[in-house]
Design a protein around this motif. Structure first.
Motif, PDB file in Angstrom:
ATOM      1  N   GLN B  31      30.307  54.753  -1.343  1.00 40.75           N
ATOM      2  CA  GLN B  31      31.207  55.807  -1.782  1.00 40.75           C
ATOM      3  C   GLN B  31      32.660  55.380  -1.664  1.00 40.75           C
ATOM      4  N   VAL B  32      33.002  54.819  -0.518  1.00 38.64           N
ATOM      5  CA  VAL B  32      34.402  54.460  -0.267  1.00 38.64           C
ATOM      6  C   VAL B  32      34.844  53.311  -1.179  1.00 38.64           C
ATOM      7  N   THR B  34      33.677  52.588  -4.132  1.00 37.27           N
ATOM      8  CA  THR B  34      33.818  53.150  -5.480  1.00 37.27           C
ATOM      9  C   THR B  34      35.160  53.867  -5.598  1.00 37.27           C
ATOM     10  N   HIS B  35      35.466  54.632  -4.568  1.00 31.66           N
ATOM     11  CA  HIS B  35      36.718  55.375  -4.516  1.00 31.66           C
ATOM     12  C   HIS B  35      37.917  54.425  -4.573  1.00 31.66           C
ATOM     13  N   ASP B  38      38.357  53.071  -7.990  1.00 31.94           N
ATOM     14  CA  ASP B  38      38.943  54.098  -8.856  1.00 31.94           C
ATOM     15  C   ASP B  38      40.442  54.248  -8.612  1.00 31.94           C
TER      16      ASP B  38
END
Lengths: 239, 239
Positions: B31-32, B34-35, B38
């Motif tokens: 998650q991190v 990917t963040h 982004d």
């Protein structure tokens, strides 16, 4: 030979000056509206990350609130009560913190967008007062952007203005007669079109486009302010 | 009948618990990262807008500085002297302000990215100390993301690890023998691969992938810390 060099320098200077003067208000308007659209994209990308990440902690809440901006706000206001039977994992305080930081960041982006919209409103009202009044400053800026410049918007037939932003659907219609001709492009989001009855939205867009066309011509020629008169005429025809 | 309901409730409760427990460290890591990816995208989108917008004012400067982050920094530090013969338009203070605000916003995004990277480093060091040491925490997190989970990275052959991130080139090679087989995927950006001689980069990636594979197995099994030993072995073989 020396003369030739002098002429060359002179021409370079003149060209630079021309380039300099070519930055007109509508170029700034197009720049700012592009920037605002990008800020919306940016906020959406980050919001999607937030929803996924936050979802591990409280999946039920993310599903409840559809609208990104509200979702972020409620999280920041700690109005995101986790139900007792939540399927979400228990994250430690350290694990929740970066999620909250992201929410804060997104919220700031929305505020920043608002600020840049205020700036756009200001330049729109200054250099395109008539368009701003009839179309609204956001829709007006988008029309100028799609048209390419204020000049091009001003000399465009109003039937083209009516369909600005619906190019794809229009060309699909031209190539394939089975698909219907679009009735409006971005004018769809105008207040007067939105609140018209479903079967009168096309008519509303047409009338609106006509007056926006006039407004654009007046703004381009730096004529007097007639925006409120034009808007009243539209409202009159739609009653 | 009442019994049936009891069993149903019990099963729902158990399922929810399982869902809850399924959030493991590697899911947060994915998650991190990917963040963070982004955030880089977001900064690039805004930087492109800034360059274009700022370009009306001082086009020569934007061409000089290629790197977005440095470009933003220099503008904020007012080290963007405008040459006297600049082709840029003279913008008023009011017109420059929103441009500077955007620069500030981008700078904040870079700082925020740094902060989230620090957080990622922290969880990577805690739950994947060996991978972090051999591959670096950013590349390690990306490998876990592409593999899908720490478990999948751990049971993968090291030749697959070597090519993670080069899937497109690999399948192009498999379908069409004329295109070469890739030698590395995201391992390309690893320090040891980058500083290897051009014709030894493939070898470096292969050796590195082997040791990352071992590190992943140790991390997955929660074994002892052997990361520094593994890294030294890689360095030894590359000397």
């Amino acid at each position: 030979m020396e003369n030739l060099e002098k002429i060359r320098q002179y021409l370079i200077k003149e060209t630079k000056k021309k380039v300099k003067d070519s930055v007109t208000d509508d170029i700034l308007i197009i720049q700012v509206i592009t920037h605002i659209d990008d800020l919306i994209k940016v906020a959406n990308v980050m919001s999607k990350d937030l929803r996924e990440w936050y979802g591990y902690y409280n999946p039920e809440f993310s599903r409840e609130i559809k609208e990104h901006e509200e979702f972020v706000k409620l999280i920041l206001e700690k109005k995101d009560k986790k139900t007792k039977e939540s399927m979400g994992a228990d994250l430690s305080k350290d694990e929740l913190e970066p999620i909250m930081e992201l929410a804060k960041k997104i919220n700031e982006t929305y505020k920043f967008k608002k600020k840049q919209e205020d700036y756009l409103e200001q330049i729109m009202k200054k250099s395109c007062p008539n368009i701003s009044t009839v179309a609204g400053f956001l829709i007006g800026a988008k029309l100028i952007k799609i048209a390419g410049s204020l000049r091009r918007l001003a000399i465009m037939p109003s039937s083209t203005v009516q369909l600005l932003g619906a190019e794809e659907a229009l060309f699909r219609h031209i190539k394939n007669k089975n698909s219907r001709c679009p009735k409006y492009g971005i004018l769809h989001s105008h207040n007067l079109v939105m609140k018209a009855k479903k079967d009168e939205q096309g008519k509303a867009a047409r009338i609106l486009a006509g007056k926006i066309s006039i407004a654009a011509k007046v703004d381009y020629m730096k004529g007097k302010f007639v925006g409120d008169k034009l808007l009243k005429e539209v409202e009159g025809k739609l009653r």
